[in-house]
Design an enzyme around this catalytic site. Structure first.
Site, mmCIF file in Angstrom:
data_model
loop_
_atom_site.group_PDB
_atom_site.id
_atom_site.type_symbol
_atom_site.label_atom_id
_atom_site.label_comp_id
_atom_site.label_asym_id
_atom_site.label_seq_id
_atom_site.Cartn_x
_atom_site.Cartn_y
_atom_site.Cartn_z
ATOM 1 C CB CYS A 46 9.794 68.055 10.668
ATOM 2 S SG CYS A 46 9.005 68.261 12.248
ATOM 3 C CB CYS B 245 6.085 70.913 12.615
ATOM 4 S SG CYS B 245 7.287 70.904 14.131
ATOM 5 C CG HIS C 55 10.400 70.867 15.972
ATOM 6 N ND1 HIS C 55 10.495 70.412 14.760
ATOM 7 C CD2 HIS C 55 11.487 70.358 16.872
ATOM 8 C CE1 HIS C 55 11.398 69.310 14.776
ATOM 9 N NE2 HIS C 55 11.820 69.141 15.813
ATOM 10 C CD GLU D 122 8.042 74.414 12.551
ATOM 11 O OE1 GLU D 122 8.799 74.293 13.587
ATOM 12 O OE2 GLU D 122 8.385 73.726 11.518
#
Length: 158
Positions: free
Chosen positions: A76, A79, A46, A48
């Site tokens: 999410c 993260c 991801h 992040e």
């Protein structure tokens, strides 16, 4: 946020879910990142996570309490957990995620007083643009896989 959005557009063009992130300290960009799960076969790929990981490596420290992370979509649980563990100072995000957001929608991990750290949160920055890019990505994906061009309710704040 404009730079994070540009990263999201690059992810879109690469066939990745279009999320971009930028880690900033004292107005200086430390790292830019975008989703790369498909290309790297990495479930943690991801934007992040990549920004926090690469930023910590570049700074040679894991505590990011003086940093702001700009990201195009509400993070999410994975993260958001990384942000708490990194002691991130501030999160600025574009659009909410009613199906998977762990900052304001499903969970409120960054402001949960039971955890050892809370993160300052700013939401809704470039919200329409960020949500629009996600809607377009998922509409295109549905069109390719099912022939249905309905975009659904991805990335909407209440």
């Amino acid at each position: 946020m404009k730079i994070a959005f540009s990263e999201a557009e690059l992810a879109f063009n690469e066939g990745e879910v279009p999320v971009g992130a930028v880690l900033v300290i004292d107005g200086k960009i430390i790292v830019t990142a975008r989703n790369h799960r498909e290309a790297s076969f990495d479930p943690t790929g991801h934007a992040e996570i990549t920004a926090v990981r690469e930023g910590a490596q570049k700074l040679r420290r894991w505590r990011l309490s003086d940093a702001t992370l700009y990201v195009t979509k509400e993070p999410c649980p994975m993260c958001a957990g990384a942000m708490v563990n990194a002691r991130l100072g501030r999160l600025v995000y574009g659009c909410g995620d009613i199906k998977g957001g762990a900052v304001a929608h499903l969970y409120k991990l960054l402001s949960d007083g039971r955890l050892n750290h809370q993160v300052e949160i700013v939401s809704g920055v470039m919200e329409k643009e960020c949500a629009g890019l996600l809607r377009r990505f998922f509409a295109d994906l549905r069109k390719k896989t099912t022939g249905n061009d309905a975009a659904g309710d991805v990335c909407l704040n209440d």
